[in-house]
Design a protein around this motif. Structure first.
Motif, PDB file in Angstrom:
ATOM      1  N   UNK A   9     -40.503  62.195  92.083  1.00 33.69           N
ATOM      2  CA  UNK A   9     -41.187  61.698  93.281  1.00 33.69           C
ATOM      3  C   UNK A   9     -42.052  60.498  92.906  1.00 33.69           C
ATOM      4  N   UNK A  10     -41.957  59.430  93.696  1.00 35.20           N
ATOM      5  CA  UNK A  10     -42.684  58.192  93.414  1.00 35.20           C
ATOM      6  C   UNK A  10     -42.826  57.399  94.711  1.00 35.20           C
ATOM      7  N   UNK A  11     -43.347  56.176  94.582  1.00 33.97           N
ATOM      8  CA  UNK A  11     -43.414  55.303  95.750  1.00 33.97           C
ATOM      9  C   UNK A  11     -42.017  55.137  96.342  1.00 33.97           C
ATOM     10  N   UNK A  12     -41.941  55.263  97.642  1.00 36.20           N
ATOM     11  CA  UNK A  12     -40.663  55.146  98.307  1.00 36.20           C
ATOM     12  C   UNK A  12     -40.006  56.480  98.602  1.00 36.20           C
ATOM     13  N   UNK A  13     -40.465  57.551  97.915  1.00 34.20           N
ATOM     14  CA  UNK A  13     -39.938  58.888  98.188  1.00 34.20           C
ATOM     15  C   UNK A  13     -40.612  59.453  99.429  1.00 34.20           C
ATOM     16  N   UNK A  14     -39.850  60.067 100.293  1.00 40.16           N
ATOM     17  CA  UNK A  14     -40.417  60.754 101.451  1.00 40.16           C
ATOM     18  C   UNK A  14     -40.381  62.257 101.191  1.00 40.16           C
ATOM     19  N   UNK A  15     -41.552  62.881 101.241  1.00 44.93           N
ATOM     20  CA  UNK A  15     -41.688  64.318 100.968  1.00 44.93           C
ATOM     21  C   UNK A  15     -42.170  65.001 102.238  1.00 44.93           C
TER      22      UNK A  15
END
Length: 293
Positions: free
Chosen positions: A77-83
């Motif tokens: 999970x990082x910037x750009x990931x939608x959780x």
């Protein structure tokens, strides 16, 4: 509008404001997770969350959120990931929300009452690849079928009874066992408890508050299909600061906030969740509305 007319209107409006509040006050902004960092430092030992009688301190919430953030990063999970968060009002919601934002990823709020087709639509529209939920039939019972059917890749499942005080945790498992969904851990389904069994810190992420999207908040859909509104870290921290200004007589670290409105709703996310974190107010949450409670 001419400047003198605007100034006159502003002066009239400002007379209705509480003392000390100016219409043109500079509103500080920053990463949303800084609200929790600050409160954990100043009110760490104060009660943060009361869930059906079980309490957590701000230090408890902060530590769990830090651990979850590190595990999310380890998952990719990082910037750009939608959780996604698919939970009722509970301490796990607060922990998850701030953990996700610390990674630089974007929170996507999901209504626990969504039907499967609504879940499927919003998962694909938002490109949500990770979902955090609990082992309740109303939650995991629906979301587990989304892997392979949507772009969802991983589900993190918390144990609902872990959030309950004794003896409610025991009684729920006995008398409400039909509401509990069996969970099989696989490469795509992860037990939250396992993800919190470490003392690692997450990697620091540079946040641009003005431009980085913190939350993808779906509209009510009253005029058509719900649409995801992009809310930046600056949007949300500014909202929390504005609410705090109007609650100038609140006692940080002492007062309480009753959390009846669901956190997945944008109003409660600001005026209950983030405001309480900003001021160190103890959240007394109810997973569903009950007038007697």
């Amino acid at each position: 509008m001419p400047s003198n007319s605007f100034d006159t209107l502003a002066a009239i409006i400002e007379k209705r404001y509480p003392d000390g509040i100016k219409w043109d006050t500079d509103i500080p902004t920053g990463p949303v997770f800084s609200l929790l960092d600050n409160t954990a430092k100043t009110h760490g030992n104060r009660p943060a969350f009361d869930f059906l009688g079980k309490k957590w301190t701000w230090s408890d919430i902060h530590k769990q959120s830090i651990k979850l953030a590190a595990s999310l990063q380890n998952m990719g999970v990082k910037k750009g990931t939608c959780v996604g968060i698919f939970l009722p009002n509970s301490p796990l919601y607060l922990i998850s929300y701030y953990a996700i934002l610390r990674t630089g990823a974007t929170v996507v709020n999901f209504n626990p009452l969504y039907a499967p087709r609504e879940l499927e639509s919003q998962i694909n529209d938002s490109n949500t690849t990770v979902m955090i939920t609990a082992n309740l039939t109303i939650l995991h019972g629906k979301i587990k079928n989304m892997i392979g059917k949507t772009c969802l890749e991983n589900i993190i499942v918390g144990t609902f009874t872990d959030m309950l005080p004794f003896p409610k945790n025991i009684l729920f498992g006995i008398f409400k066992r039909g509401d509990i969904e069996p969970v099989t851990v696989t490469d795509n389904v992860h037990a939250l408890g396992n993800m919190l069994k470490h003392n690692k810190n997450p990697q620091n992420v540079d946040i641009d508050p003005e431009n980085d999207v913190a939350v993808l908040q779906y509209t009510g859909g009253t005029t058509g299909t719900p649409k995801g509104a992009m809310l930046t870290h600056a949007n949300l921290t500014a909202n929390a600061e504005q609410c705090a200004m109007w609650l100038a007589d609140a006692r940080p670290g002492e007062d309480k906030m009753v959390g009846v409105i669901p956190f997945f709703h944008v109003f409660a996310m600001t005026a209950v969740l983030n405001l309480s974190v900003r001021y160190g107010l103890e959240i007394i949450a109810t997973p569903r509305f009950d007038l007697k409670d």
